[in-house]
Design a protein around this motif. Sequence first.
Motif, PDB file in Angstrom:
ATOM      1  N   LEU A 184      23.238 -25.744  22.540  1.00 36.59           N
ATOM      2  CA  LEU A 184      24.481 -26.065  21.840  1.00 36.59           C
ATOM      3  C   LEU A 184      25.516 -26.645  22.795  1.00 36.59           C
ATOM      4  O   LEU A 184      26.313 -27.518  22.418  1.00 36.59           O
ATOM      5  CB  LEU A 184      25.045 -24.821  21.157  1.00 36.59           C
ATOM      6  N   ALA A 185      25.516 -26.162  24.030  1.00 33.85           N
ATOM      7  CA  ALA A 185      26.443 -26.700  25.026  1.00 33.85           C
ATOM      8  C   ALA A 185      26.152 -28.181  25.288  1.00 33.85           C
ATOM      9  O   ALA A 185      27.078 -29.002  25.381  1.00 33.85           O
ATOM     10  CB  ALA A 185      26.343 -25.897  26.320  1.00 33.85           C
ATOM     11  N   ILE A 186      24.885 -28.532  25.399  1.00 40.16           N
ATOM     12  CA  ILE A 186      24.516 -29.938  25.621  1.00 40.16           C
ATOM     13  C   ILE A 186      24.971 -30.794  24.444  1.00 40.16           C
ATOM     14  O   ILE A 186      25.602 -31.845  24.619  1.00 40.16           O
ATOM     15  CB  ILE A 186      22.992 -30.072  25.839  1.00 40.16           C
ATOM     16  N   ARG A 187      24.672 -30.337  23.235  1.00 40.43           N
ATOM     17  CA  ARG A 187      25.029 -31.130  22.050  1.00 40.43           C
ATOM     18  C   ARG A 187      26.544 -31.278  21.915  1.00 40.43           C
ATOM     19  O   ARG A 187      27.054 -32.356  21.590  1.00 40.43           O
ATOM     20  CB  ARG A 187      24.443 -30.472  20.801  1.00 40.43           C
ATOM     21  N   ALA A 188      27.277 -30.195  22.168  1.00 40.22           N
ATOM     22  CA  ALA A 188      28.733 -30.251  22.021  1.00 40.22           C
ATOM     23  C   ALA A 188      29.354 -31.196  23.040  1.00 40.22           C
ATOM     24  O   ALA A 188      30.262 -31.985  22.713  1.00 40.22           O
ATOM     25  CB  ALA A 188      29.322 -28.850  22.160  1.00 40.22           C
ATOM     26  N   CYS A 189      28.907 -31.133  24.282  1.00 37.73           N
ATOM     27  CA  CYS A 189      29.471 -32.004  25.311  1.00 37.73           C
ATOM     28  C   CYS A 189      29.115 -33.468  25.049  1.00 37.73           C
ATOM     29  O   CYS A 189      29.953 -34.362  25.277  1.00 37.73           O
ATOM     30  CB  CYS A 189      28.986 -31.567  26.693  1.00 37.73           C
ATOM     31  N   ARG A 190      27.918 -33.729  24.558  1.00 36.99           N
ATOM     32  CA  ARG A 190      27.557 -35.118  24.227  1.00 36.99           C
ATOM     33  C   ARG A 190      28.428 -35.646  23.097  1.00 36.99           C
ATOM     34  O   ARG A 190      28.900 -36.789  23.137  1.00 36.99           O
ATOM     35  CB  ARG A 190      26.088 -35.182  23.818  1.00 36.99           C
ATOM     36  N   ALA A 191      28.668 -34.804  22.111  1.00 37.97           N
ATOM     37  CA  ALA A 191      29.506 -35.236  20.994  1.00 37.97           C
ATOM     38  C   ALA A 191      30.944 -35.476  21.446  1.00 37.97           C
ATOM     39  O   ALA A 191      31.645 -36.335  20.895  1.00 37.97           O
ATOM     40  CB  ALA A 191      29.471 -34.191  19.884  1.00 37.97           C
ATOM     41  N   ASP A 293      30.021 -26.991  15.076  1.00 35.37           N
ATOM     42  CA  ASP A 293      30.654 -28.276  14.777  1.00 35.37           C
ATOM     43  C   ASP A 293      32.084 -28.352  15.303  1.00 35.37           C
ATOM     44  O   ASP A 293      32.632 -29.456  15.447  1.00 35.37           O
ATOM     45  CB  ASP A 293      30.648 -28.529  13.270  1.00 35.37           C
ATOM     46  N   ASP A 294      32.703 -27.207  15.556  1.00 35.86           N
ATOM     47  CA  ASP A 294      34.082 -27.176  16.052  1.00 35.86           C
ATOM     48  C   ASP A 294      34.167 -27.308  17.563  1.00 35.86           C
ATOM     49  O   ASP A 294      35.270 -27.501  18.110  1.00 35.86           O
ATOM     50  CB  ASP A 294      34.766 -25.869  15.627  1.00 35.86           C
ATOM     51  N   LEU A 295      33.045 -27.191  18.253  1.00 37.57           N
ATOM     52  CA  LEU A 295      33.066 -27.177  19.715  1.00 37.57           C
ATOM     53  C   LEU A 295      33.524 -28.505  20.327  1.00 37.57           C
ATOM     54  O   LEU A 295      34.355 -28.499  21.258  1.00 37.57           O
ATOM     55  CB  LEU A 295      31.699 -26.784  20.266  1.00 37.57           C
ATOM     56  N   PRO A 296      33.036 -29.667  19.882  1.00 34.71           N
ATOM     57  CA  PRO A 296      33.458 -30.916  20.544  1.00 34.71           C
ATOM     58  C   PRO A 296      34.972 -31.124  20.533  1.00 34.71           C
ATOM     59  O   PRO A 296      35.560 -31.503  21.558  1.00 34.71           O
ATOM     60  CB  PRO A 296      32.730 -32.003  19.741  1.00 34.71           C
ATOM     61  N   GLY A 297      35.620 -30.884  19.400  1.00 32.08           N
ATOM     62  CA  GLY A 297      37.069 -31.039  19.342  1.00 32.08           C
ATOM     63  C   GLY A 297      37.785 -30.080  20.265  1.00 32.08           C
ATOM     64  O   GLY A 297      38.781 -30.438  20.916  1.00 32.08           O
TER      65      GLY A 297
END
Length: 352
Positions: A184-191, A293-297
């Motif tokens: 999830l950390a990888i996906r959030a940082c990429r987003a 879904d809230d992590l990238p913001g």
Amino acid sequence: MVVPPWLPVPPPGYGGLEHVVAGLVDALVERGHAVTLFGAGPRHGTRARFVPTCPDIQYPRLGESLPELAHLAQVRHLVDPAEFDLVHDHTTIGPLVAGRRAVPTVATVHGNPVGEYGVVLGDADRGVGLVAISHTQRRLNPTLPWLGTVHNALDIADVPHKTEPGRGPVLWLARFSPDKGPDLAIRACRAAGLPLILAGKCNEPAERRYYEQVIAPMVGDDVTVVFDADREAALRMLVDARCLIMPIQWDEPFGMVILEAMATGTPVVALDRGAVRELVRPGVTGLVCDGPDDLPGALRRVAELEPGECVAHVARNFSTATMARGYEGVYRGFLGGPEHVATGRPVPVAAR
């Protein structure tokens, strides 16, 4: 004070329990208590009298039951009721065998008190008092004989900290496990369009399998992987980091890395699981998200938070002195009054 035989106190790298105990021991000694630390191996780094039950650290046998059982059997023979007021046990099996000791035992529960661990704790001798490390942990199994809740703490005196927001990558610092959410950390940082450092403990077979099968295929140029960083390296990465990301997927009962991040002035972006809200002040020392879904913001906004607020929050609420005072209250309540604690008598056992 009884710790598991797996690591020295304090440990050179990974080992949240051992870091907490090191801080507690030194704070209790500072407050005038005579403390003897029972552990394993040739060295320790606290102000306590140290008594090893075996000459070598037992980390290579982590996961086996016999090393801890043998360690606790040795402790039972060394703890003389004429010399000790209380045993404070931090081991997994300790609450189950503590009833055989001639000295009263308080046991801190460092894991989630459910499942198999909950069965062990539920079968502990009724004379053993249990201490929770968070209110969240205690609510998971409220029927256990809890004495109280004392938050873990951190000695921030030697922790480097920054005065300006970090300009480095987002940092994930944990063991490689699906519970810790490195995917999830990888996906959030990429987003979010931000680089990531995955700094993970990866020296046990399950951790290596998880990394190789799940995480390694996800790693690209935007992700740097650091295996088994020691404490000094971990603190350097925390100081440099934009923030710590904690996309945990389980009800973590505490989370020492959250304190370590805030103590360096680094805010935390975390999912709302476990004890996160007991540790983080949302909007002040970090951002707590309802879902992935809230992590990238949150990762984009977190640079607005002040490092000084993070450091001050740890100093006010999670100091080792505060933890020691909390345990003093537990000890005295358990034993029936302050006259039973901190006699300062010498302990006539072989010590190093």
